[in-house]
Enzyme design. Sequence first.
Site, PDB file in Angstrom:
ATOM      1  N   GLY A  75       2.457  -3.057   3.314  1.00  0.00           N
ATOM      2  CA  GLY A  75       1.288  -2.959   2.455  1.00  0.00           C
ATOM      3  C   GLY A  75       0.019  -3.382   3.152  1.00  0.00           C
ATOM      4  O   GLY A  75      -1.064  -2.892   2.824  1.00  0.00           O
ATOM      5  N   MET A  76       0.131  -4.286   4.118  1.00  0.00           N
ATOM      6  CA  MET A  76      -1.057  -4.741   4.836  1.00  0.00           C
ATOM      7  C   MET A  76      -1.589  -3.644   5.754  1.00  0.00           C
ATOM      8  O   MET A  76      -2.791  -3.408   5.839  1.00  0.00           O
ATOM      9  CB  MET A  76      -0.715  -5.998   5.637  1.00  0.00           C
ATOM     10  CG  MET A  76      -1.862  -6.519   6.491  1.00  0.00           C
ATOM     11  SD  MET A  76      -3.290  -7.066   5.519  1.00  0.00           S
ATOM     12  CE  MET A  76      -2.667  -8.618   4.869  1.00  0.00           C
ATOM     13  N   ASP A  77      -0.696  -2.961   6.453  1.00  0.00           N
ATOM     14  CA  ASP A  77      -1.101  -1.936   7.427  1.00  0.00           C
ATOM     15  C   ASP A  77      -0.213  -0.719   7.219  1.00  0.00           C
ATOM     16  O   ASP A  77       0.679  -0.421   8.016  1.00  0.00           O
ATOM     17  CB  ASP A  77      -0.962  -2.492   8.848  1.00  0.00           C
ATOM     18  CG  ASP A  77      -1.587  -1.591   9.904  1.00  0.00           C
ATOM     19  OD1 ASP A  77      -2.184  -0.560   9.531  1.00  0.00           O
ATOM     20  OD2 ASP A  77      -1.471  -1.914  11.108  1.00  0.00           O
ATOM     21  N   ASN A 123      -2.086  -5.542  -7.430  1.00  0.00           N
ATOM     22  CA  ASN A 123      -2.340  -4.221  -6.854  1.00  0.00           C
ATOM     23  C   ASN A 123      -1.537  -3.160  -7.587  1.00  0.00           C
ATOM     24  O   ASN A 123      -0.448  -3.415  -8.094  1.00  0.00           O
ATOM     25  CB  ASN A 123      -2.014  -4.216  -5.344  1.00  0.00           C
ATOM     26  CG  ASN A 123      -0.599  -3.774  -5.062  1.00  0.00           C
ATOM     27  OD1 ASN A 123      -0.294  -2.579  -5.018  1.00  0.00           O
ATOM     28  ND2 ASN A 123       0.310  -4.732  -4.888  1.00  0.00           N
ATOM     29  N   MET A 125      -1.556   0.099  -5.895  1.00  0.00           N
ATOM     30  CA  MET A 125      -1.955   1.057  -4.865  1.00  0.00           C
ATOM     31  C   MET A 125      -1.249   2.398  -5.021  1.00  0.00           C
ATOM     32  O   MET A 125      -1.861   3.454  -4.847  1.00  0.00           O
ATOM     33  CB  MET A 125      -1.685   0.483  -3.477  1.00  0.00           C
ATOM     34  CG  MET A 125      -2.324  -0.876  -3.217  1.00  0.00           C
ATOM     35  SD  MET A 125      -4.124  -0.864  -3.309  1.00  0.00           S
ATOM     36  CE  MET A 125      -4.528  -0.027  -1.791  1.00  0.00           C
ATOM     37  N   GLY A 126       0.038   2.377  -5.310  1.00  0.00           N
ATOM     38  CA  GLY A 126       0.754   3.632  -5.521  1.00  0.00           C
ATOM     39  C   GLY A 126       1.155   4.341  -4.230  1.00  0.00           C
ATOM     40  O   GLY A 126       1.130   5.576  -4.157  1.00  0.00           O
ATOM     41  N   PHE A 127       1.544   3.555  -3.206  1.00  0.00           N
ATOM     42  CA  PHE A 127       2.018   4.147  -1.942  1.00  0.00           C
ATOM     43  C   PHE A 127       0.989   5.118  -1.346  1.00  0.00           C
ATOM     44  O   PHE A 127       1.321   6.231  -0.940  1.00  0.00           O
ATOM     45  CB  PHE A 127       3.359   4.875  -2.123  1.00  0.00           C
ATOM     46  CG  PHE A 127       4.548   4.005  -2.411  1.00  0.00           C
ATOM     47  CD1 PHE A 127       4.497   2.637  -2.254  1.00  0.00           C
ATOM     48  CD2 PHE A 127       5.741   4.575  -2.847  1.00  0.00           C
ATOM     49  CE1 PHE A 127       5.616   1.843  -2.527  1.00  0.00           C
ATOM     50  CE2 PHE A 127       6.862   3.793  -3.106  1.00  0.00           C
ATOM     51  CZ  PHE A 127       6.798   2.422  -2.958  1.00  0.00           C
ATOM     52  N   SER A 188       8.794  -1.334  -5.858  1.00  0.00           N
ATOM     53  CA  SER A 188       7.383  -1.359  -6.220  1.00  0.00           C
ATOM     54  C   SER A 188       7.235  -0.987  -7.695  1.00  0.00           C
ATOM     55  O   SER A 188       7.857  -0.038  -8.163  1.00  0.00           O
ATOM     56  CB  SER A 188       6.588  -0.363  -5.365  1.00  0.00           C
ATOM     57  OG  SER A 188       5.277  -0.206  -5.889  1.00  0.00           O
ATOM     58  N   ASN A 190       4.606   0.299  -8.957  1.00  0.00           N
ATOM     59  CA  ASN A 190       3.455   1.196  -9.067  1.00  0.00           C
ATOM     60  C   ASN A 190       3.769   2.674  -8.883  1.00  0.00           C
ATOM     61  O   ASN A 190       2.858   3.488  -8.806  1.00  0.00           O
ATOM     62  CB  ASN A 190       2.384   0.768  -8.053  1.00  0.00           C
ATOM     63  CG  ASN A 190       1.934  -0.664  -8.280  1.00  0.00           C
ATOM     64  OD1 ASN A 190       1.705  -1.075  -9.417  1.00  0.00           O
ATOM     65  ND2 ASN A 190       1.838  -1.430  -7.210  1.00  0.00           N
ATOM     66  N   THR A 191       5.046   3.026  -8.767  1.00  0.00           N
ATOM     67  CA  THR A 191       5.467   4.423  -8.724  1.00  0.00           C
ATOM     68  C   THR A 191       6.419   4.662  -9.885  1.00  0.00           C
ATOM     69  O   THR A 191       7.460   3.995  -9.979  1.00  0.00           O
ATOM     70  CB  THR A 191       6.163   4.762  -7.389  1.00  0.00           C
ATOM     71  OG1 THR A 191       5.220   4.599  -6.321  1.00  0.00           O
ATOM     72  CG2 THR A 191       6.677   6.190  -7.382  1.00  0.00           C
ATOM     73  N   LYS A 230      14.592  -3.685  -0.178  1.00  0.00           N
ATOM     74  CA  LYS A 230      13.627  -4.645  -0.740  1.00  0.00           C
ATOM     75  C   LYS A 230      13.770  -4.667  -2.251  1.00  0.00           C
ATOM     76  O   LYS A 230      13.696  -3.618  -2.904  1.00  0.00           O
ATOM     77  CB  LYS A 230      12.203  -4.250  -0.343  1.00  0.00           C
ATOM     78  CG  LYS A 230      11.151  -5.289  -0.740  1.00  0.00           C
ATOM     79  CD  LYS A 230       9.820  -4.972  -0.079  1.00  0.00           C
ATOM     80  CE  LYS A 230       8.801  -6.073  -0.305  1.00  0.00           C
ATOM     81  NZ  LYS A 230       7.532  -5.814   0.416  1.00  0.00           N
ATOM     82  N   THR A 258      10.865 -11.072  -1.865  1.00  0.00           N
ATOM     83  CA  THR A 258      10.856 -10.070  -2.912  1.00  0.00           C
ATOM     84  C   THR A 258       9.592  -9.223  -2.824  1.00  0.00           C
ATOM     85  O   THR A 258       8.674  -9.542  -2.078  1.00  0.00           O
ATOM     86  CB  THR A 258      10.862 -10.733  -4.307  1.00  0.00           C
ATOM     87  OG1 THR A 258       9.611 -11.415  -4.500  1.00  0.00           O
ATOM     88  CG2 THR A 258      11.989 -11.718  -4.466  1.00  0.00           C
ATOM     89  N   ASN A 259       9.578  -8.193  -3.667  1.00  0.00           N
ATOM     90  CA  ASN A 259       8.370  -7.394  -3.869  1.00  0.00           C
ATOM     91  C   ASN A 259       7.447  -8.127  -4.855  1.00  0.00           C
ATOM     92  O   ASN A 259       7.700  -9.277  -5.210  1.00  0.00           O
ATOM     93  CB  ASN A 259       8.752  -6.002  -4.385  1.00  0.00           C
ATOM     94  CG  ASN A 259       7.814  -4.911  -3.918  1.00  0.00           C
ATOM     95  OD1 ASN A 259       6.598  -5.082  -3.904  1.00  0.00           O
ATOM     96  ND2 ASN A 259       8.361  -3.778  -3.525  1.00  0.00           N
ATOM     97  N   TYR A 331       1.404 -11.708   3.353  1.00  0.00           N
ATOM     98  CA  TYR A 331       0.346 -10.734   3.091  1.00  0.00           C
ATOM     99  C   TYR A 331      -0.783 -11.453   2.343  1.00  0.00           C
ATOM    100  O   TYR A 331      -1.850 -11.713   2.901  1.00  0.00           O
ATOM    101  CB  TYR A 331       0.904  -9.556   2.290  1.00  0.00           C
ATOM    102  CG  TYR A 331      -0.069  -8.459   1.928  1.00  0.00           C
ATOM    103  CD1 TYR A 331      -1.446  -8.635   1.974  1.00  0.00           C
ATOM    104  CD2 TYR A 331       0.382  -7.209   1.529  1.00  0.00           C
ATOM    105  CE1 TYR A 331      -2.335  -7.625   1.637  1.00  0.00           C
ATOM    106  CE2 TYR A 331      -0.491  -6.183   1.198  1.00  0.00           C
ATOM    107  CZ  TYR A 331      -1.848  -6.407   1.241  1.00  0.00           C
ATOM    108  OH  TYR A 331      -2.722  -5.404   0.906  1.00  0.00           O
ATOM    109  N   THR A 332      -0.526 -11.845   1.098  1.00  0.00           N
ATOM    110  CA  THR A 332      -1.569 -12.488   0.303  1.00  0.00           C
ATOM    111  C   THR A 332      -1.998 -13.822   0.914  1.00  0.00           C
ATOM    112  O   THR A 332      -3.175 -14.180   0.867  1.00  0.00           O
ATOM    113  CB  THR A 332      -1.091 -12.679  -1.143  1.00  0.00           C
ATOM    114  OG1 THR A 332      -0.648 -11.411  -1.657  1.00  0.00           O
ATOM    115  CG2 THR A 332      -2.215 -13.207  -2.032  1.00  0.00           C
TER     116      THR A 332
END
Length: 353
Positions: A75-77, A123, A125-127, A188, A190-191, A230, A258-259, A331-332
């Site tokens: 998710g970061m890059d 977030n 983001m949705g991939f 995730s 978000n999908t 994951k 975890t996610n 990440y965070t």
Amino acid sequence: MTVLERGYTAAVRPVLFRLGRGDAELAHHRTLHALHAIGRRPRARAAVQRLLSADRSPRRVFGVTFPSVVGVAAGMDKDGSALNAWPALGFGFTEVGTVTAHPQPGNERPRLFRLVGSQGVVNRMGFNNAGARRLAARLDDVGPLPTPLGISIGKSKVTPVHGAVEDYLTSLRMLHAYADYIAVNVSSPNTLGLRALQEKRPLTELLGALTGEAADLAGDGGRPVPILVKIAPDLSDSAIGEVLQVCADTGVAGVIATNTTVGRDGIVARDLVPAGEPGGLSGAPLTVRAREVVRFVTGHTDLPVIGVGGIMSADDGLAMLDAGASLLQIYTGLIYRGPGLVRAINTAVAARD
């Protein structure tokens, strides 16, 4: 908090947060752009590496040697734009993605929200990514990296859930040759429909297909790329137990726990508005739950675990290792504490080993 972390929180973080006041994603992209520039300049990389150098404790996990325990979380890059910079910041490995078989823009912006008082991020983001084929081309151009590379793969939004297996297989075929491990993202929030793939039957089909394909791609006598899965922090213990049984049955090499969470525990009053945005929550509100999941997983399987979620300090990193994690990802924590956090964790782990 170390001197480097204090310097970041006092001088750098306020600038980034002001920059992304209307849309936090802008600060994210500016940061990646800067890291991309550093990655292209050997002298800049060397200067950053000297500043953040620390004793490190190597680990060998699922057949891969990691020069330190701390990695960049997915998710970061997403598209691997700063691959040459992350090792200079002290990371022992990088996980790019989540990438999908088809390029996709992700959800509409704004889709990234800071919860500053709670030290969290929401977030949805949705991939968003340029697709597996584009990532393969970039990795081909970059060439060998000094630290291991994980690639997180997910389901394309245009692909219905019943077509998920072939969608994941497409990404695996394009990317396996570049990866030290493949992370299968079925968690995730978000999908639409993605988390249903954590259920026993579809997960068995998916992971069985991926581990089988990895073996075929390796050929006779070759070493298949390790497949990791994951999982979400929102699963019950019994559901996690089912996932672990599927992992054992299908030859999965490890678990990432975890996610992000769809829960909103641990949010302070000043953050209730951004916390109300749909999406997955990461950061300090997830610290305890992520550690609980890691402890449960390592107590019920011999599979190695990459612990991720709410690692905001060196003490958090040590506690995650004490819970049973073999490796860590952040990440965070990087958003709130800066790259000094990586140095602090590496130093603390090396001092204890």
